[in-house]
Design a protein around this motif. Structure first.
Motif, PDB file in Angstrom:
ATOM      1  N   ALA A  11      52.521 -11.859 -67.398  1.00 20.70           N
ATOM      2  CA  ALA A  11      51.190 -12.275 -67.833  1.00 20.70           C
ATOM      3  C   ALA A  11      50.168 -12.228 -66.695  1.00 20.70           C
ATOM      4  N   GLN A  12      50.625 -12.414 -65.452  1.00 23.81           N
ATOM      5  CA  GLN A  12      49.697 -12.356 -64.335  1.00 23.81           C
ATOM      6  C   GLN A  12      49.099 -10.956 -64.226  1.00 23.81           C
ATOM      7  N   ASP A  13      47.822 -10.903 -63.906  1.00 24.96           N
ATOM      8  CA  ASP A  13      47.100  -9.639 -63.844  1.00 24.96           C
ATOM      9  C   ASP A  13      47.498  -8.844 -62.603  1.00 24.96           C
ATOM     10  N   LEU A  14      47.647  -7.533 -62.761  1.00 30.27           N
ATOM     11  CA  LEU A  14      47.946  -6.643 -61.643  1.00 30.27           C
ATOM     12  C   LEU A  14      46.910  -5.539 -61.615  1.00 30.27           C
ATOM     13  N   ILE A  15      46.337  -5.299 -60.427  1.00 33.77           N
ATOM     14  CA  ILE A  15      45.357  -4.232 -60.238  1.00 33.77           C
ATOM     15  C   ILE A  15      45.910  -3.246 -59.212  1.00 33.77           C
ATOM     16  N   LEU A  16      45.849  -1.969 -59.525  1.00 33.03           N
ATOM     17  CA  LEU A  16      46.175  -0.918 -58.565  1.00 33.03           C
ATOM     18  C   LEU A  16      44.881  -0.494 -57.881  1.00 33.03           C
ATOM     19  N   ALA A  17      44.818  -0.690 -56.561  1.00 30.88           N
ATOM     20  CA  ALA A  17      43.599  -0.371 -55.804  1.00 30.88           C
ATOM     21  C   ALA A  17      43.603   1.104 -55.407  1.00 30.88           C
ATOM     22  N   ARG A  67      41.513   0.009 -60.090  1.00 34.37           N
ATOM     23  CA  ARG A  67      40.182  -0.152 -59.519  1.00 34.37           C
ATOM     24  C   ARG A  67      40.220   0.355 -58.075  1.00 34.37           C
ATOM     25  N   PRO A  68      39.722   1.548 -57.825  1.00 31.77           N
ATOM     26  CA  PRO A  68      39.754   2.085 -56.455  1.00 31.77           C
ATOM     27  C   PRO A  68      39.024   1.188 -55.470  1.00 31.77           C
ATOM     28  N   ALA A  69      39.574   1.071 -54.277  1.00 31.17           N
ATOM     29  CA  ALA A  69      38.958   0.250 -53.225  1.00 31.17           C
ATOM     30  C   ALA A  69      37.842   1.030 -52.549  1.00 31.17           C
ATOM     31  N   ASP A  70      36.760   0.333 -52.249  1.00 34.46           N
ATOM     32  CA  ASP A  70      35.626   0.952 -51.551  1.00 34.46           C
ATOM     33  C   ASP A  70      35.705   0.582 -50.070  1.00 34.46           C
ATOM     34  N   ILE A  71      36.489   1.357 -49.318  1.00 35.98           N
ATOM     35  CA  ILE A  71      36.608   1.118 -47.880  1.00 35.98           C
ATOM     36  C   ILE A  71      36.406   2.443 -47.145  1.00 35.98           C
ATOM     37  N   ASP A  72      36.023   2.352 -45.879  1.00 33.94           N
ATOM     38  CA  ASP A  72      35.856   3.540 -45.044  1.00 33.94           C
ATOM     39  C   ASP A  72      37.172   3.797 -44.317  1.00 33.94           C
ATOM     40  N   ALA A  90      44.117  -2.956 -46.300  1.00 34.57           N
ATOM     41  CA  ALA A  90      42.655  -3.003 -46.419  1.00 34.57           C
ATOM     42  C   ALA A  90      42.218  -2.736 -47.851  1.00 34.57           C
ATOM     43  N   LYS A  91      42.858  -1.777 -48.505  1.00 37.23           N
ATOM     44  CA  LYS A  91      42.526  -1.481 -49.900  1.00 37.23           C
ATOM     45  C   LYS A  91      42.839  -2.677 -50.793  1.00 37.23           C
ATOM     46  N   ALA A  92      44.030  -3.251 -50.612  1.00 30.80           N
ATOM     47  CA  ALA A  92      44.413  -4.398 -51.440  1.00 30.80           C
ATOM     48  C   ALA A  92      43.484  -5.578 -51.208  1.00 30.80           C
ATOM     49  N   ALA A  93      43.153  -5.855 -49.957  1.00 30.51           N
ATOM     50  CA  ALA A  93      42.306  -7.005 -49.639  1.00 30.51           C
ATOM     51  C   ALA A  93      40.895  -6.817 -50.179  1.00 30.51           C
ATOM     52  N   ALA A  94      40.369  -5.592 -50.095  1.00 20.99           N
ATOM     53  CA  ALA A  94      39.005  -5.344 -50.558  1.00 20.99           C
ATOM     54  C   ALA A  94      38.864  -5.606 -52.055  1.00 20.99           C
ATOM     55  N   VAL A  95      39.815  -5.113 -52.838  1.00 23.63           N
ATOM     56  CA  VAL A  95      39.753  -5.326 -54.281  1.00 23.63           C
ATOM     57  C   VAL A  95      40.072  -6.785 -54.617  1.00 23.63           C
ATOM     58  N   SER A  96      40.988  -7.398 -53.874  1.00 28.32           N
ATOM     59  CA  SER A  96      41.332  -8.792 -54.114  1.00 28.32           C
ATOM     60  C   SER A  96      40.140  -9.724 -53.877  1.00 28.32           C
ATOM     61  N   ALA A  97      39.293  -9.384 -52.921  1.00 23.93           N
ATOM     62  CA  ALA A  97      38.105 -10.202 -52.658  1.00 23.93           C
ATOM     63  C   ALA A  97      37.160 -10.191 -53.858  1.00 23.93           C
ATOM     64  N   GLU A  98      37.180  -9.109 -54.639  1.00 23.99           N
ATOM     65  CA  GLU A  98      36.325  -9.001 -55.818  1.00 23.99           C
ATOM     66  C   GLU A  98      36.942  -9.675 -57.042  1.00 23.99           C
ATOM     67  N   ASP A  99      38.267  -9.778 -57.068  1.00 26.46           N
ATOM     68  CA  ASP A  99      38.974 -10.347 -58.220  1.00 26.46           C
ATOM     69  C   ASP A  99      40.136 -11.200 -57.692  1.00 26.46           C
ATOM     70  N   PRO A 100      39.830 -12.384 -57.121  1.00 27.14           N
ATOM     71  CA  PRO A 100      40.855 -13.154 -56.403  1.00 27.14           C
ATOM     72  C   PRO A 100      41.995 -13.692 -57.260  1.00 27.14           C
ATOM     73  N   ALA A 119      50.933  -2.588 -50.124  1.00 23.46           N
ATOM     74  CA  ALA A 119      50.594  -3.974 -49.792  1.00 23.46           C
ATOM     75  C   ALA A 119      50.182  -4.704 -51.063  1.00 23.46           C
ATOM     76  N   LEU A 120      50.493  -5.990 -51.119  1.00 26.90           N
ATOM     77  CA  LEU A 120      50.048  -6.853 -52.209  1.00 26.90           C
ATOM     78  C   LEU A 120      49.130  -7.928 -51.649  1.00 26.90           C
ATOM     79  N   ALA A 121      48.039  -8.174 -52.360  1.00 24.73           N
ATOM     80  CA  ALA A 121      47.094  -9.204 -51.949  1.00 24.73           C
ATOM     81  C   ALA A 121      46.752 -10.086 -53.144  1.00 24.73           C
ATOM     82  N   ARG A 122      46.384 -11.344 -52.820  1.00 23.85           N
ATOM     83  CA  ARG A 122      45.885 -12.271 -53.837  1.00 23.85           C
ATOM     84  C   ARG A 122      44.957 -13.253 -53.147  1.00 23.85           C
ATOM     85  N   ASN A 123      43.923 -13.649 -53.842  1.00 22.28           N
ATOM     86  CA  ASN A 123      42.924 -14.560 -53.276  1.00 22.28           C
ATOM     87  C   ASN A 123      42.331 -14.018 -51.980  1.00 22.28           C
ATOM     88  N   GLY A 124      42.209 -12.706 -51.915  1.00 18.37           N
ATOM     89  CA  GLY A 124      41.597 -12.078 -50.753  1.00 18.37           C
ATOM     90  C   GLY A 124      42.475 -11.992 -49.530  1.00 18.37           C
TER      91      GLY A 124
END
Length: 201
Positions: free
Chosen positions: A6-12, A32-37, A60-70, A116-121
């Motif tokens: 049930a927990q949401d999973l996003i592929l960055a 949701r692709p990550a917007d990083i340089d 970096a990709k995981a953290a960037a998307v996680s910051a938008e959807d913690p 990498a897996l991220a949650r809550n940024g």
């Protein structure tokens, strides 16, 4: 059949091969692709081990998307190619792809993948993986024919190949995990998702 819980999973990532791996494993996710340089991060880590850079990019990709959807778990992944002590990014032009392939000819290619897996940024888990692909001797005629068939699709691929397509003809031997070659260490990813209750069986 295992599915994401049930927990949401996003592929960055927008990578077709990474989406295909998760789809094939029966994992439910959003993309949701990550917007990083990425190039700026690589430059900042100049001189670091390629495996460390691949892990940093995945994180970096995981953290960037996680910051938008913690509230969601976010999966980031990246791959780096190293041949002859040099790192190779995705080719920007067909001519550059041809140059890369001529350099790769007859050499071992080291493909560093990481997830990498991220949650809550914050990063919760990172795993590296390595595959060594031995490139056969490639003639100019072969390279031209190969690019005629595979360009521009391989412009999105580290190493200028898709192992699931005509890229398989570049190699005479591969040592390592098939999923790593596809661009993500899937088995460790599935294990990490199970540990976090993201997969029910």
């Amino acid at each position: 059949m295992p599915i994401a819980a049930a927990q949401d999973l996003i592929l960055a990532s927008k990578s077709a091969s990474r989406r295909a791996m998760l789809d094939g494993a029966g994992i439910k996710y959003r993309s949701r692709p990550a917007d990083i340089d990425e190039r700026a991060l690589e430059r900042a880590m100049d001189g670091a081990d390629p495996a460390e850079i691949a892990q940093a990019l995945a994180a970096a990709k995981a953290a960037a998307v996680s910051a938008e959807d913690p509230s969601a778990w976010v999966l980031g992944s990246d791959s780096l190619v190293e041949v002859g002590g040099q790192r190779f990014d995705k080719p920007q032009t067909r001519e550059q792809a041809a140059d890369h392939l001529r350099f790769f000819s007859g050499k071992p290619m080291h493909l560093h993948s990481a997830a990498a897996l991220a949650r809550n940024g914050a990063i919760d888990w990172v795993a590296p993986s390595l595959a060594t692909l031995h490139v056969r001797e490639l003639s100019d005629d072969f390279i031209e024919g190969y690019l005629g068939a595979e360009w521009p699709e391989i412009g999105h691929c580290a190493g200028a190949f898709r192992i699931e397509a005509m890229g398989v003809h570049l190699f005479e031997r591969i040592i390592g995990d098939h999923f790593t070659v596809l661009g993500m260490p899937l088995l460790p990813v599935l294990g990490a998702l199970r540990e976090r209750g993201m997969i029910t069986e």
